[in-house]
Design a protein around this motif. Structure first.
Motif, PDB file in Angstrom:
ATOM      1  N   ASP A 125       0.814  -1.229   0.000  1.00 56.17           N
ATOM      2  CA  ASP A 125       0.000   0.000   0.000  1.00 56.17           C
ATOM      3  C   ASP A 125       0.839   1.267   0.000  1.00 56.17           C
ATOM      4  N   GLU A 126       1.985   1.216  -0.630  1.00 55.65           N
ATOM      5  CA  GLU A 126       2.879   2.379  -0.671  1.00 55.65           C
ATOM      6  C   GLU A 126       2.442   3.380  -1.726  1.00 55.65           C
ATOM      7  N   GLY A 127       1.533   2.934  -2.618  1.00 47.00           N
ATOM      8  CA  GLY A 127       1.116   3.810  -3.722  1.00 47.00           C
ATOM      9  C   GLY A 127       1.650   3.307  -5.064  1.00 47.00           C
ATOM     10  N   LYS A 128       1.864   1.993  -5.138  1.00 49.29           N
ATOM     11  CA  LYS A 128       2.404   1.393  -6.378  1.00 49.29           C
ATOM     12  C   LYS A 128       1.486   1.673  -7.565  1.00 49.29           C
ATOM     13  N   GLY A 129       0.160   1.500  -7.323  1.00 54.79           N
ATOM     14  CA  GLY A 129      -0.804   1.682  -8.417  1.00 54.79           C
ATOM     15  C   GLY A 129      -0.703   3.067  -9.023  1.00 54.79           C
TER      16      GLY A 129
ATOM     17  N   GLY B  29      -4.461  -4.437  -3.806  1.00 56.27           N
ATOM     18  CA  GLY B  29      -5.473  -3.414  -4.076  1.00 56.27           C
ATOM     19  C   GLY B  29      -4.723  -2.161  -4.486  1.00 56.27           C
TER      20      GLY B  29
ATOM     21  N   THR C 170      -4.787   1.592  -6.135  1.00 57.22           N
ATOM     22  CA  THR C 170      -5.725   2.691  -6.373  1.00 57.22           C
ATOM     23  C   THR C 170      -5.138   3.705  -7.345  1.00 57.22           C
TER      24      THR C 170
ATOM     25  N   THR D 100      -7.548  -1.283   0.566  1.00 57.97           N
ATOM     26  CA  THR D 100      -8.274  -1.202  -0.705  1.00 57.97           C
ATOM     27  C   THR D 100      -9.019  -2.501  -0.990  1.00 57.97           C
TER      28      THR D 100
ATOM     29  N   LYS E 179       3.023  10.163  -0.509  1.00 51.99           N
ATOM     30  CA  LYS E 179       2.222  10.616   0.632  1.00 51.99           C
ATOM     31  C   LYS E 179       2.968  11.550   1.583  1.00 51.99           C
TER      32      LYS E 179
ATOM     33  N   ASP F 286       2.566  14.586   1.648  1.00 51.15           N
ATOM     34  CA  ASP F 286       1.558  15.562   2.067  1.00 51.15           C
ATOM     35  C   ASP F 286       0.854  15.168   3.373  1.00 51.15           C
TER      36      ASP F 286
ATOM     37  N   SER G   7       5.544  11.885  -4.787  1.00 54.17           N
ATOM     38  CA  SER G   7       4.107  11.969  -5.021  1.00 54.17           C
ATOM     39  C   SER G   7       3.488  12.833  -3.940  1.00 54.17           C
TER      40      SER G   7
HETATM   41  P1  GDP Z   1      -0.716   0.221  -3.558  1.00 54.46           P
HETATM   42  O1  GDP Z   1      -1.310  -1.047  -3.049  1.00 54.46           O
HETATM   43  O2  GDP Z   1       0.753   0.311  -3.297  1.00 54.46           O
HETATM   44  O3  GDP Z   1      -1.052   0.495  -4.992  1.00 54.46           O
HETATM   45  O4  GDP Z   1      -1.369   1.405  -2.698  1.00 54.46           O
HETATM   46  P2  GDP Z   1      -2.945   1.566  -2.342  1.00 54.46           P
HETATM   47  O5  GDP Z   1      -3.649   2.049  -3.545  1.00 54.46           O
HETATM   48  O6  GDP Z   1      -3.456   0.348  -1.666  1.00 54.46           O
HETATM   49  O7  GDP Z   1      -2.853   2.672  -1.211  1.00 54.46           O
HETATM   50  C1  GDP Z   1      -2.268   3.917  -1.439  1.00 54.46           C
HETATM   51  C2  GDP Z   1      -3.336   5.012  -1.180  1.00 54.46           C
HETATM   52  O8  GDP Z   1      -2.724   6.267  -1.105  1.00 54.46           O
HETATM   53  C3  GDP Z   1      -4.368   5.119  -2.304  1.00 54.46           C
HETATM   54  O9  GDP Z   1      -5.596   5.490  -1.757  1.00 54.46           O
HETATM   55  C4  GDP Z   1      -3.792   6.232  -3.180  1.00 54.46           C
HETATM   56  O10 GDP Z   1      -4.805   6.918  -3.905  1.00 54.46           O
HETATM   57  C5  GDP Z   1      -3.197   7.134  -2.138  1.00 54.46           C
HETATM   58  N1  GDP Z   1      -2.025   7.898  -2.577  1.00 54.46           N
HETATM   59  C6  GDP Z   1      -1.034   7.556  -3.440  1.00 54.46           C
HETATM   60  N2  GDP Z   1      -0.087   8.504  -3.498  1.00 54.46           N
HETATM   61  C7  GDP Z   1      -0.483   9.482  -2.642  1.00 54.46           C
HETATM   62  C8  GDP Z   1       0.095  10.728  -2.227  1.00 54.46           C
HETATM   63  O11 GDP Z   1       1.177  11.118  -2.643  1.00 54.46           O
HETATM   64  N3  GDP Z   1      -0.599  11.457  -1.306  1.00 54.46           N
HETATM   65  C9  GDP Z   1      -1.792  11.029  -0.791  1.00 54.46           C
HETATM   66  N4  GDP Z   1      -2.375  11.810   0.103  1.00 54.46           N
HETATM   67  N5  GDP Z   1      -2.348   9.870  -1.158  1.00 54.46           N
HETATM   68  C10 GDP Z   1      -1.702   9.107  -2.056  1.00 54.46           C
END
Ligand code: GDP
Ligand code: IMO
Ligand code: MG
Length: 431
Positions: free
Chosen positions: A13-17, A40, A42, A299, A331, A333, A413
């Motif tokens: 959940d690091e924001g890979k998507g 999951g 996002t 997610t 993230k 921010d 990001s």
């Molecule tokens: P993944 O499993 O690594 O793809 O990550 P997830 O989608 O499960 O969780 C990451 C969450 O952080 C999602 O809701 C993204 O929309 C959100 N996200 C990604 N990058 C950023 C960012 O730079 N700032 C913020 N506030 N949210 C982010």
């Protein structure tokens, strides 16, 4: 110009998507190489949110080929439902832009049933799996009794394979006093979807070889994170696949040199879903604030994610294990609201300082984080699209992470939106 692998450097959940979606404009092909619909991912594009589990994040861009590699365990029903879901959002999915490896193993309903039953039996010692049948499906694969996509084309062989699979599982179910499963029911279920699934099946390794020859660029999309790796993670509180960059090659059918540049997606703090050690976990108001500002809910399962400070010792370790060339820090921010921010630089264990996460489960459970305190910036970085828009104190935080992790931050990001992204080094040019 080479290929790029995107992997998680923490507990998922690091924001890979988001990053894969953003980078996919530079790629021709996006490949998932491990995990399954436990993931999951996002994507937020012009205010529209897409949640992907099995489909590679490149699927939403027109003209890109999405591939599900042999290292993925595929629940065919989950895949078909996801295809329908994204179609309903206006995304085209057809055999022209989605390919699945004919040698990938499948997740059957029995796998999720077993996953959930064993989790329940573990009680307070449960792993906190997603209940998607990931572990049991990988167990069957390694035990050589798995059923693969290509088996759907051969009815007699499929029947034999199902009998063989259930010989094992029904013996287990009987032992547990549970109801056994009928081979005919499994067969009938698979025959209902076999035609549709087989349309997408092909020798993926051959397509990737052709891409290599023609110079098409490939983006490998990891799921989970390196700390959930079955070898290198916080075992047994891990997933059942290798999540590190090395898996990109074997999980899709290319040589290791084809993987190219490894981009480690790294959250500016730490989260984890499910059970297991988490040295920097915050069970106080700061942890709550991270969770609420970061919307830290799973997610896939909707579970509340555990939150804590950035653990540089842990990311340094996963950076080495995965051969990460550059970090995409996400993230940032979320930290805007903090007066002081802590970074874990190592741990105290039995009165000694250790600079890495030891392998023993008992040691991992007893680590006390050693922190250094960094001044917060008390100013919004959300939506920043250039380095010059960042406060000096936020830059200082990023620089300190680079020093401690011994790896450059090459991408930043600043919100969930696709284009709220700052690129310092193009991974495709550096590959
Ligand atoms: P993944 O499993 O690594 O793809 O990550 P997830 O989608 O499960 O969780 C990451 C969450 O952080 C999602 O809701 C993204 O929309 C959100 N996200 C990604 N990058 C950023 C960012 O730079 N700032 C913020 N506030 N949210 C982010
Ligand atoms: P993405 O790709 C976060 C966790 C589960 C559980 C452990 C084992 O979105 O980053 P499993 O169902 O895989 O057997 O569960 O792994 N887990 C994840 N945590 N993000 C994920 O994927 C995860 N996939 C599995 O919560 O602790
Ligand atoms: Mg996720």
């Amino acid at each position: 110009m080479g290929n790029v692998a995107v992997i998680g450097s923490q507990w998922g959940d690091e924001g890979k998507g988001k990053i894969v979606d953003w980078l996919s404009s530079r790629a021709d092909i996006v490949v998932r190489f491990q995990g399954g619909h436990n993931a999951g991912h996002t994507l937020v594009i012009d205010g529209v949110t897409y949640k992907l589990h099995l489909l590679p994040s490149g699927v939403v861009r027109k003209g890109k080929l999405a591939i599900i590699g042999n290292g993925v365990v595929i629940d065919p029903w989950a895949l078909l439902k996801e295809i329908e879901d994204v179609r309903a959002q206006g995304v085209d999915v057809s055999p022209a832009n989605l390919m699945i490896a004919e040698n990938a193993n499948m997740i059957l309903p029995i796998h999720s049933a077993i996953d959930k039953a064993f989790e329940a039996a573990r009680g307070s010692k449960s792993i906190g799996t997603t209940g998607r049948g990931i572990g049991p499906a990988y167990e069957d694969k390694v035990a050589r009794r798995g059923i693969r996509i290509c088996d759907l084309a051969h009815e007699t062989l499929l029947k034999e394979k199902i009998e063989n699979l259930l010989l094992h599982h029904n013996a287990l179910l009987k032992g547990l006093g549970a109801e056994t499963v009928s081979p005919q029911a499994v067969y009938d279920g698979l025959m209902q979807i076999s035609g549709t699934i087989l349309q997408y099946a092909s020798p993926v390794w051959k397509r990737l070889d052709a891409a290599n020859k023609s110079g098409e660029k490939v983006l490998f999309e990891g799921a989970q994170g390196a700390m959930l790796d079955v070898d290198h993670g916080t075992y047994p509180y891990v997933t059942s696949s290798n999540t590190v960059a090395g898996q990109a090659a074997s999980g899709s059918g290319v040589g290791p040199r084809s993987v190219g540049y490894v981009l480690g997606i790294t959250k500016a703090y730490t989260t984890r879903v499910g059970s297991g050690p988490f040295p920097t976990e915050l069970l106080d108001a700061d942890g709550e604030l991270l969770g609420s500002r970061g919307h830290e809910f799973g997610t896939t399962t909707g579970r509340k994610r555990r939150c804590g400070w950035f653990d540089a010792a842990l990311v340094r370790q996963t950076t080495k294990i995965s051969g990460i060339h550059g970090i995409a820090l996400t993230k940032l921010d979320v930290l805007d609201a903090f007066k002081e921010i802590k970074i874990c630089t190592g741990y105290e264990l039995d009165g000694q300082i250790v600079d890495h996460l030891p392998a023993s489960q008992l040691h991992q459970a007893n680590l006390k984080p050693v922190y250094e305190v960094i001044e917060g910036w008390n100013q919004s970085t959300r939506g920043a699209r250039s380095w010059a828009d960042l406060p000096a104190t936020a830059i200082k935080y990023v620089r300190r992470i680079e020093e401690l992790v011994e790896t450059p931050v090459t991408l930043l990001s600043t919100s969930p939106e696709r284009d709220d992204t700052i690129l310092m080094q193009d991974p495709f040019l550096a590959a």
